[in-house]
Design a protein around this motif. Structure first.
Motif, short mmCIF file in Angstrom:
data_model
loop_
_atom_site.label_atom_id
_atom_site.label_comp_id
_atom_site.label_asym_id
_atom_site.label_seq_id
_atom_site.Cartn_x
_atom_site.Cartn_y
_atom_site.Cartn_z
N GLU A 1 0.85 -1.19 0.00
CA GLU A 1 0.00 0.00 0.00
C GLU A 1 0.89 1.24 0.00
N VAL A 2 0.37 2.33 -0.59
CA VAL A 2 1.04 3.63 -0.56
C VAL A 2 0.02 4.66 -0.07
N ARG A 3 0.40 5.42 0.94
CA ARG A 3 -0.48 6.45 1.50
C ARG A 3 0.27 7.77 1.60
N PRO A 4 -0.44 8.89 1.70
CA PRO A 4 0.24 10.16 1.97
C PRO A 4 0.82 10.15 3.39
N ALA A 5 2.01 10.69 3.52
CA ALA A 5 2.63 10.78 4.85
C ALA A 5 1.91 11.82 5.70
N ARG A 6 1.85 11.57 6.98
CA ARG A 6 1.30 12.55 7.91
C ARG A 6 2.30 13.70 8.09
N ALA A 7 1.77 14.89 8.31
CA ALA A 7 2.62 16.08 8.46
C ALA A 7 3.12 16.16 9.90
N VAL A 8 4.05 15.27 10.23
CA VAL A 8 4.52 15.14 11.62
C VAL A 8 5.69 16.07 11.93
N MET A 9 6.01 16.99 11.02
CA MET A 9 7.04 17.98 11.27
C MET A 9 6.39 19.32 11.57
N PRO A 10 6.82 20.03 12.61
CA PRO A 10 6.29 21.38 12.86
C PRO A 10 6.45 22.31 11.66
N GLN A 11 7.51 22.12 10.87
CA GLN A 11 7.72 22.93 9.67
C GLN A 11 6.53 22.82 8.73
N TYR A 12 5.91 21.65 8.65
CA TYR A 12 4.81 21.42 7.71
C TYR A 12 3.46 21.82 8.28
N SER A 13 3.24 21.52 9.56
CA SER A 13 1.89 21.66 10.10
C SER A 13 1.78 22.63 11.27
N GLY A 14 2.90 23.22 11.71
CA GLY A 14 2.86 24.23 12.74
C GLY A 14 2.12 23.76 13.98
N PRO A 15 1.17 24.58 14.49
CA PRO A 15 0.45 24.20 15.70
C PRO A 15 -0.47 22.99 15.51
N ARG A 16 -0.69 22.58 14.26
CA ARG A 16 -1.52 21.39 14.00
C ARG A 16 -0.70 20.10 14.04
N CYS A 17 0.60 20.22 14.30
CA CYS A 17 1.46 19.05 14.30
C CYS A 17 0.99 17.97 15.29
N PRO A 18 0.51 18.34 16.50
CA PRO A 18 0.06 17.28 17.42
C PRO A 18 -1.07 16.42 16.86
N GLN A 19 -2.00 17.00 16.12
CA GLN A 19 -3.08 16.19 15.58
C GLN A 19 -2.58 15.27 14.47
N HIS A 20 -1.59 15.73 13.71
CA HIS A 20 -1.01 14.86 12.69
C HIS A 20 -0.19 13.74 13.34
N THR A 21 0.46 14.06 14.44
CA THR A 21 1.20 13.04 15.16
C THR A 21 0.26 11.99 15.74
N ALA A 22 -0.88 12.43 16.26
CA ALA A 22 -1.87 11.48 16.78
C ALA A 22 -2.38 10.58 15.66
N ALA A 23 -2.61 11.15 14.47
CA ALA A 23 -3.05 10.33 13.33
C ALA A 23 -1.96 9.34 12.92
N PHE A 24 -0.70 9.77 13.00
CA PHE A 24 0.43 8.89 12.71
C PHE A 24 0.41 7.68 13.65
N VAL A 25 0.18 7.92 14.93
CA VAL A 25 0.11 6.82 15.89
C VAL A 25 -1.08 5.91 15.58
N ASP A 26 -2.22 6.48 15.24
CA ASP A 26 -3.38 5.67 14.88
C ASP A 26 -3.07 4.77 13.68
N ASP A 27 -2.34 5.32 12.71
CA ASP A 27 -1.95 4.52 11.54
C ASP A 27 -1.13 3.31 11.98
N MET A 28 -0.17 3.52 12.86
CA MET A 28 0.68 2.43 13.30
C MET A 28 -0.12 1.40 14.10
#
Length: 425
Positions: A112-139
């Motif tokens: 499978e190929v999926r879009p990467a979550r924006a787990v870098m503050p550079q990419y998602s700024g203050p929204r980084c924690p929600q992308h990190t939570a989604a990253f953990v859900d993926d795992m």
């Protein structure tokens, strides 16, 4: 941390490394497919040994090793913008940079190929924690699809917040590098065909550079000639800029600059190039700049010492020898030259510089670790001679394959005969 181990085994098709078959093989889609399957098999063998249920790889070199995907290699080494999940027994999922999913078309090892979550503050700024939570859900969901003994997860090069979040979610985190480095250390015969091609084309680029060497050009200009040919023949990028002339050759590790090369100087050069097929070519040579007659006696003396160091340490390589024994028996660096010694005697080489790294005997108590030299390892033997009070230094290095019977030189670029003067003893 667990000890990196090679887990050496014979080539899967029963061929011998000593036969040199890799030089005669045609490089085609079938061979490339075999290489990718072999590398994934090596990784999973190591994961099983280190009891990892899955790994998450952020390093682009490791991603490429595990699944064959190449994308923005240099950019991705400093930006965790893409990552790969590999289960020991379960799916392999590439989380690709969001605009680049199409680059994975045709990669056979991916489920499978999926879009990467924006787990870098550079990419998602203050929204980084929600992308990190989604990253953990993926795992979590991928673990649910895998056959696991628990939640032991190898990870490397990940953002700090992502690592912390995985730990808080109950994963037992370990360093994936011990599995990846062990896997990379033993090459298949098919891999060696790709390495041989990379070395051959890099030697051709060095020959062009040496032929162009003249007084009055800058170090940068000379280095650009090498890189132009590397890129034109399918090479990818340089990891360092280690080309220096004259007094800048001692101590080593001064990167190339706009310094003008003068007649009669030494020019020392380390390839450090990720060549074709993504395989690293790493050998070094030192040249004499024409224009003031031949080399000085001091330049020849330095060169012969470096050649002696290199040839003695190549001859010492023996399958089955321990790193510790090799370190103890290596060519003894004379007093006055030890301060500027190279940082290791031998290091592994594959898709980049790799494990193992064999330390000098004098450095053993600080950074040395043991293991064994195994057939299928591709190693770089280092030599550098520069006196602590000297004005110039000589860098030489050779890339070799360990076979069942000894060594096979992968790099065969000759010595500078004007500097060597007489054969190295």
């Amino acid at each position: 941390m667990s000890q990196i181990v090679a887990l050496a085994d014979a080539p899967r098709d029963g061929r011998s490394y000593a036969d040199g078959d890799f030089r005669r093989q045609s490089i085609d889609a079938e061979l490339l497919s075999r290489v990718e399957r072999y590398r994934l098999g090596r990784l999973r063998q190591q994961m099983r040994h280190h009891e990892m249920d899955a790994v998450i790889l952020f390093d682009p070199i490791n991603i490429r090793y595990a699944c064959g995907s190449r994308n923005m290699q240099v950019y991705s080494q400093r930006n965790p913008a893409r990552y790969l999940y590999v289960a020991l027994d379960g799916p392999i999922v590439l989380f690709e940079f969001s605009a680049c999913l199409h680059l994975a078309n045709g990669l056979q090892l991916l489920d499978e190929v999926r879009p990467a979550r924006a787990v870098m503050p550079q990419y998602s700024g203050p929204r980084c924690p929600q992308h990190t939570a989604a990253f953990v859900d993926d795992m979590q969901s991928l673990f649910a699809r895998s056959v696991t003994r628990g939640k032991r997860l190898g990870i490397e090069s990940a953002p700090t917040a992502a690592v912390s979040a995985l730990g808080e979610a109950g994963f037992e985190l370990v360093d994936a590098a011990v599995a990846v480095e062990g896997a990379k250390s033993i090459k298949s015969i098919d891999e060696l065909s790709l390495i041989h091609r990379s070395v051959t084309l890099t030697e051709s680029a060095m020959a062009r550079m040496e032929a162009a060497l003249r007084p009055g050009m800058s170090e940068n200009e000379l280095w650009s000639i090498f890189n132009q040919h590397v890129l034109a023949t399918g090479g990818e990028y340089a990891e360092t800029r280690l080309l220096a002339s004259g007094a800048r050759t001692n101590p080593w590790f001064q990167e190339c600059s706009d310094k003008v090369i003068a007649p009669g100087e030494l020019v020392a050069f380390d390839t450090d190039i990720v060549g074709c097929f993504g395989y690293y070519t790493d050998f070094s040579r030192t040249f004499h700049v024409p224009g003031r007659g031949g080399p000085t006696q001091e330049q020849q003396r330095l060169y012969r010492m470096a050649a002696d160091q290199l040839e003695s340490n190549i001859a010492l390589l023996d399958p089955g020898m321990s790193f510790r024994e090799y370190s103890r028996r290596a060519w003894p660096i004379p007093q006055g030259y030890r301060e500027n010694r190279y940082l290791d005697i031998v290091h592994g080489c594959g898709m980049t510089g790799e494990w193992p790294l064999i330390a000098h005997d004098m450095d053993w108590d600080d950074v040395g670790y043991d293991g064994h030299i195994e057939p299928g390892m591709t190693l770089c033997v280092e030599a550098y001679i520069g006196h602590r009070d000297g004005s110039e230094g000589v860098k030489l290095e050779e890339q070799v394959l360990i076979t069942e019977r000894g060594i096979d030189r992968l790099s065969t670029y000759g010595y500078d005969e004007t500097l060597l003067g007489s054969p190295a003893s």
